[in-house]
Design a protein around this motif. Structure first.
Motif, PDB file in Angstrom:
ATOM      1  N   ALA A  10      38.014 -62.368 -39.213  1.00 27.91           N
ATOM      2  CA  ALA A  10      37.204 -61.839 -38.410  1.00 27.91           C
ATOM      3  C   ALA A  10      36.919 -62.649 -37.030  1.00 27.91           C
ATOM      4  O   ALA A  10      36.788 -62.228 -35.767  1.00 27.91           O
ATOM      5  CB  ALA A  10      35.732 -61.234 -38.625  1.00 27.91           C
ATOM      6  N   GLY A  11      36.702 -64.056 -37.211  1.00 26.52           N
ATOM      7  CA  GLY A  11      36.620 -65.048 -36.249  1.00 26.52           C
ATOM      8  C   GLY A  11      37.447 -64.991 -35.113  1.00 26.52           C
ATOM      9  O   GLY A  11      37.264 -65.405 -33.924  1.00 26.52           O
ATOM     10  N   VAL A  12      39.035 -64.448 -35.450  1.00 27.28           N
ATOM     11  CA  VAL A  12      39.981 -64.428 -34.454  1.00 27.28           C
ATOM     12  C   VAL A  12      39.676 -63.484 -33.519  1.00 27.28           C
ATOM     13  O   VAL A  12      40.277 -63.483 -32.290  1.00 27.28           O
ATOM     14  CB  VAL A  12      41.279 -64.636 -35.229  1.00 27.28           C
ATOM     15  N   SER A  13      39.084 -62.354 -33.849  1.00 22.91           N
ATOM     16  CA  SER A  13      38.796 -61.499 -32.989  1.00 22.91           C
ATOM     17  C   SER A  13      37.576 -61.208 -32.214  1.00 22.91           C
ATOM     18  O   SER A  13      37.097 -60.292 -31.807  1.00 22.91           O
ATOM     19  CB  SER A  13      38.936 -60.102 -33.709  1.00 22.91           C
ATOM     20  N   ALA A  14      36.769 -62.354 -32.763  1.00 20.32           N
ATOM     21  CA  ALA A  14      35.297 -62.290 -32.337  1.00 20.32           C
ATOM     22  C   ALA A  14      35.203 -62.190 -30.796  1.00 20.32           C
ATOM     23  O   ALA A  14      34.358 -61.780 -30.220  1.00 20.32           O
ATOM     24  CB  ALA A  14      34.634 -63.533 -32.761  1.00 20.32           C
ATOM     25  N   GLU A  15      35.950 -63.244 -30.274  1.00 20.94           N
ATOM     26  CA  GLU A  15      35.995 -63.287 -28.803  1.00 20.94           C
ATOM     27  C   GLU A  15      36.553 -62.068 -27.795  1.00 20.94           C
ATOM     28  O   GLU A  15      36.526 -62.146 -26.861  1.00 20.94           O
ATOM     29  CB  GLU A  15      36.687 -64.724 -28.243  1.00 20.94           C
ATOM     30  N   SER A  16      37.132 -61.433 -28.864  1.00 23.22           N
ATOM     31  CA  SER A  16      37.741 -60.120 -28.088  1.00 23.22           C
ATOM     32  C   SER A  16      36.616 -58.983 -28.212  1.00 23.22           C
ATOM     33  O   SER A  16      36.677 -57.612 -27.718  1.00 23.22           O
ATOM     34  CB  SER A  16      38.671 -59.134 -28.918  1.00 23.22           C
ATOM     35  N   GLY A  17      35.388 -59.330 -28.619  1.00 20.05           N
ATOM     36  CA  GLY A  17      34.224 -58.392 -28.870  1.00 20.05           C
ATOM     37  C   GLY A  17      34.117 -57.637 -30.062  1.00 20.05           C
ATOM     38  O   GLY A  17      33.176 -56.712 -30.358  1.00 20.05           O
ATOM     39  N   LEU A  18      35.032 -58.102 -31.142  1.00 19.99           N
ATOM     40  CA  LEU A  18      34.866 -57.368 -32.486  1.00 19.99           C
ATOM     41  C   LEU A  18      33.784 -58.192 -33.267  1.00 19.99           C
ATOM     42  O   LEU A  18      34.065 -59.336 -33.527  1.00 19.99           O
ATOM     43  CB  LEU A  18      36.031 -57.036 -32.975  1.00 19.99           C
ATOM     44  N   GLY A  19      32.872 -57.559 -33.802  1.00 21.18           N
ATOM     45  CA  GLY A  19      31.679 -58.217 -34.673  1.00 21.18           C
ATOM     46  C   GLY A  19      32.494 -58.991 -35.867  1.00 21.18           C
ATOM     47  O   GLY A  19      33.325 -58.365 -36.523  1.00 21.18           O
ATOM     48  N   THR A  20      32.020 -60.201 -36.190  1.00 19.14           N
ATOM     49  CA  THR A  20      32.507 -60.630 -37.716  1.00 19.14           C
ATOM     50  C   THR A  20      31.319 -60.022 -38.634  1.00 19.14           C
ATOM     51  O   THR A  20      30.880 -59.104 -38.280  1.00 19.14           O
ATOM     52  CB  THR A  20      32.285 -62.047 -37.672  1.00 19.14           C
ATOM     53  N   PHE A  21      31.698 -60.270 -39.872  1.00 16.32           N
ATOM     54  CA  PHE A  21      31.022 -59.597 -41.060  1.00 16.32           C
ATOM     55  C   PHE A  21      29.575 -60.586 -41.441  1.00 16.32           C
ATOM     56  O   PHE A  21      28.510 -60.056 -41.512  1.00 16.32           O
ATOM     57  CB  PHE A  21      31.784 -59.592 -42.234  1.00 16.32           C
ATOM     58  N   ARG A  22      29.833 -61.776 -41.418  1.00 19.73           N
ATOM     59  CA  ARG A  22      28.780 -62.565 -42.139  1.00 19.73           C
ATOM     60  C   ARG A  22      27.989 -63.465 -41.125  1.00 19.73           C
ATOM     61  O   ARG A  22      26.944 -64.240 -41.494  1.00 19.73           O
ATOM     62  CB  ARG A  22      29.170 -63.291 -43.232  1.00 19.73           C
ATOM     63  N   ASP A  23      28.362 -63.745 -39.766  1.00 19.77           N
ATOM     64  CA  ASP A  23      27.498 -64.504 -38.876  1.00 19.77           C
ATOM     65  C   ASP A  23      26.275 -63.784 -38.550  1.00 19.77           C
ATOM     66  O   ASP A  23      25.976 -62.622 -39.068  1.00 19.77           O
ATOM     67  CB  ASP A  23      28.365 -64.449 -37.610  1.00 19.77           C
ATOM     68  N   MET A  24      25.319 -64.437 -37.884  1.00 21.80           N
ATOM     69  CA  MET A  24      24.195 -63.797 -37.490  1.00 21.80           C
ATOM     70  C   MET A  24      24.506 -62.759 -36.498  1.00 21.80           C
ATOM     71  O   MET A  24      25.204 -62.776 -35.781  1.00 21.80           O
ATOM     72  CB  MET A  24      23.368 -64.852 -36.647  1.00 21.80           C
ATOM     73  N   ASP A  25      23.755 -61.518 -36.983  1.00 21.35           N
ATOM     74  CA  ASP A  25      24.171 -60.188 -36.297  1.00 21.35           C
ATOM     75  C   ASP A  25      25.640 -59.681 -36.568  1.00 21.35           C
ATOM     76  O   ASP A  25      26.058 -58.764 -36.103  1.00 21.35           O
ATOM     77  CB  ASP A  25      24.064 -60.205 -34.934  1.00 21.35           C
ATOM     78  N   GLY A  26      26.072 -60.173 -37.556  1.00 24.51           N
ATOM     79  CA  GLY A  26      27.530 -59.815 -38.219  1.00 24.51           C
ATOM     80  C   GLY A  26      27.436 -58.254 -38.982  1.00 24.51           C
ATOM     81  O   GLY A  26      26.173 -57.803 -39.343  1.00 24.51           O
ATOM     82  N   LEU A  27      28.334 -57.496 -39.182  1.00 21.59           N
ATOM     83  CA  LEU A  27      28.189 -56.393 -39.612  1.00 21.59           C
ATOM     84  C   LEU A  27      27.662 -56.233 -40.922  1.00 21.59           C
ATOM     85  O   LEU A  27      26.705 -55.155 -41.218  1.00 21.59           O
ATOM     86  CB  LEU A  27      29.554 -55.564 -39.793  1.00 21.59           C
ATOM     87  N   TRP A  28      27.618 -57.101 -42.079  1.00 22.42           N
ATOM     88  CA  TRP A  28      26.777 -57.005 -43.084  1.00 22.42           C
ATOM     89  C   TRP A  28      25.638 -57.382 -43.275  1.00 22.42           C
ATOM     90  O   TRP A  28      24.863 -57.282 -44.011  1.00 22.42           O
ATOM     91  CB  TRP A  28      27.802 -57.807 -44.328  1.00 22.42           C
ATOM     92  N   THR A  29      25.217 -57.876 -41.806  1.00 22.11           N
ATOM     93  CA  THR A  29      23.653 -57.799 -41.735  1.00 22.11           C
ATOM     94  C   THR A  29      22.947 -56.315 -41.393  1.00 22.11           C
ATOM     95  O   THR A  29      21.758 -56.279 -41.558  1.00 22.11           O
ATOM     96  CB  THR A  29      23.021 -58.883 -40.714  1.00 22.11           C
ATOM     97  N   ARG A  30      23.743 -55.517 -40.852  1.00 22.44           N
ATOM     98  CA  ARG A  30      23.300 -54.345 -40.260  1.00 22.44           C
ATOM     99  C   ARG A  30      23.759 -53.211 -41.084  1.00 22.44           C
ATOM    100  O   ARG A  30      22.979 -52.208 -41.248  1.00 22.44           O
ATOM    101  CB  ARG A  30      23.796 -54.051 -38.710  1.00 22.44           C
ATOM    102  N   TYR A  31      24.580 -53.258 -42.141  1.00 24.90           N
ATOM    103  CA  TYR A  31      25.084 -52.174 -42.801  1.00 24.90           C
ATOM    104  C   TYR A  31      25.223 -52.849 -44.352  1.00 24.90           C
ATOM    105  O   TYR A  31      25.415 -53.903 -44.512  1.00 24.90           O
ATOM    106  CB  TYR A  31      26.520 -51.700 -42.653  1.00 24.90           C
ATOM    107  N   ASP A  32      24.656 -51.827 -45.167  1.00 23.23           N
ATOM    108  CA  ASP A  32      25.255 -52.309 -46.804  1.00 23.23           C
ATOM    109  C   ASP A  32      26.474 -52.189 -47.093  1.00 23.23           C
ATOM    110  O   ASP A  32      27.083 -51.035 -46.946  1.00 23.23           O
ATOM    111  CB  ASP A  32      23.957 -51.538 -47.502  1.00 23.23           C
ATOM    112  N   LEU A  33      27.062 -53.360 -47.400  1.00 21.80           N
ATOM    113  CA  LEU A  33      28.452 -53.152 -47.868  1.00 21.80           C
ATOM    114  C   LEU A  33      29.000 -52.237 -48.886  1.00 21.80           C
ATOM    115  O   LEU A  33      29.980 -51.577 -48.596  1.00 21.80           O
ATOM    116  CB  LEU A  33      28.890 -54.777 -48.184  1.00 21.80           C
ATOM    117  N   ALA A  34      27.995 -52.128 -49.804  1.00 20.52           N
ATOM    118  CA  ALA A  34      28.233 -51.202 -50.817  1.00 20.52           C
ATOM    119  C   ALA A  34      28.251 -49.927 -50.271  1.00 20.52           C
ATOM    120  O   ALA A  34      28.769 -49.050 -50.949  1.00 20.52           O
ATOM    121  CB  ALA A  34      26.928 -51.386 -51.993  1.00 20.52           C
ATOM    122  N   ASP A  35      27.565 -49.340 -49.304  1.00 18.27           N
ATOM    123  CA  ASP A  35      27.275 -48.085 -49.040  1.00 18.27           C
ATOM    124  C   ASP A  35      28.741 -47.612 -48.020  1.00 18.27           C
ATOM    125  O   ASP A  35      29.197 -46.489 -48.073  1.00 18.27           O
ATOM    126  CB  ASP A  35      26.271 -47.968 -48.052  1.00 18.27           C
TER     127      ASP A  35
END
Ligand code: OAD
Length: 232
Positions: A10-35
């Motif tokens: 995900a880090g290669v696309s971060a500067e294109s504006g796509l969020g990473t998963f595990r960084d601060m404010d990453g997708l998995w801090t806002r969504y439950d991966l299991a869901d």
């Protein structure tokens, strides 16, 4: 001339504006991966999962490749040896930067998969439970062609074969938190390849690499590609 295997996350696309998963404010801090990223989550609440990927797809369509994607495409074009690009990303930014062969081990956001007959086809718009498979006609079985936790990543035999033959393994913008991709560095090392990590900060697996260079991918990747091409 040597064979190179490159793994991107995900880090290669971060500067294109796509969020990473595990960084601060990453997708998995806002969504439950299991869901949203498991077959069980999809069975429980398919509308939630489809809405999650519809939002990812919209973001992806609005994003544009960055200098790291373009540099890797230039490497594929100009390097005399074989360059294998394996990505954990489900976006299509490598392709839109001109990369011709991209191995999407976690699937592709811009493709649909029929859960009834396994047919796969291109999908750019919104996906809903009312959509039908164009081949078998099943309704309510259309899902994004992405690999969820608990499912087997794609192309594993091909990736193992490429790792076995590579002289250099490069990992870009991935936390090294998810297997089997996190194990590629050890596989490549065991076969005698040199290993290099380019990441914003030390990843979980940094100690496994011969060398680590820290910085934003839009800077470290073009610099590394230019140095490699100049050295050939
Ligand atoms: P992560 O979010 O786990 O890690 C992203 C990595 O990118 C971190 O190590 C960051 O330090 C680094 N990073 C952030 N911005 C960067 C930048 N501008 N330049 C370089 N590096 C940067 O994402 P992945 O490792 O890709 O799987 O996650 C692996 C898998 O876990 C994903 O494919 C996805 C996720 O759950 C599935 O959904 C199956």
């Amino acid at each position: 001339m040597q064979n190179i295997v490159i793994l991107t996350g995900a880090g290669v696309s971060a500067e294109s504006g796509l969020g990473t998963f595990r960084d601060m404010d990453g997708l998995w801090t806002r969504y439950d991966l299991a869901d949203v990223a498991t077959p069980e989550g999809y069975q429980r609440d398919p509308d939630l999962v489809l809405a999650f990927y519809n939002a990812r797809r919209r973001n992806c369509r609005e994003a544009i490749p960055n200098a790291a994607h373009y540099a890797l495409a230039r490497l594929e074009e100009t390097f005399p040896g074989r360059v294998t690009l394996v990505t954990q990303n489900i976006d299509d930014l490598h392709e839109r930067a001109g990369h011709r062969e991209v191995i999407h081990m976690h699937g592709e956001l811009m493709k649909a998969l029929c859960g009834a007959c396994d047919h796969r086809w291109g999908w750019l718009g919104t996906m809903s439970r009312d959509d039908a498979c164009p081949v078998c006609g099943a309704v309510g079985q259309v899902r994004p062609d992405v690999v969820w936790f608990g499912e087997v990543p794609y192309w594993m035999d091909e990736i193992a074969a490429r790792l076995a033959r590579c002289k250099l393994f490069l990992s870009i913008g991935t936390s090294g938190a998810v297997y089997p991709a996190a194990g590629f560095v050890a596989e490549a090392s065991a076969q005698g390849a040199r290993t290099l990590e380019l990441n914003l900060e030390q990843s979980d697996g940094a100690a496994l690499f011969d060398q680590v260079r820290l910085g934003p991918a839009s800077q470290t990747v073009p610099a590394w590609v230019s140095a490699l091409i100049d050295a050939e």
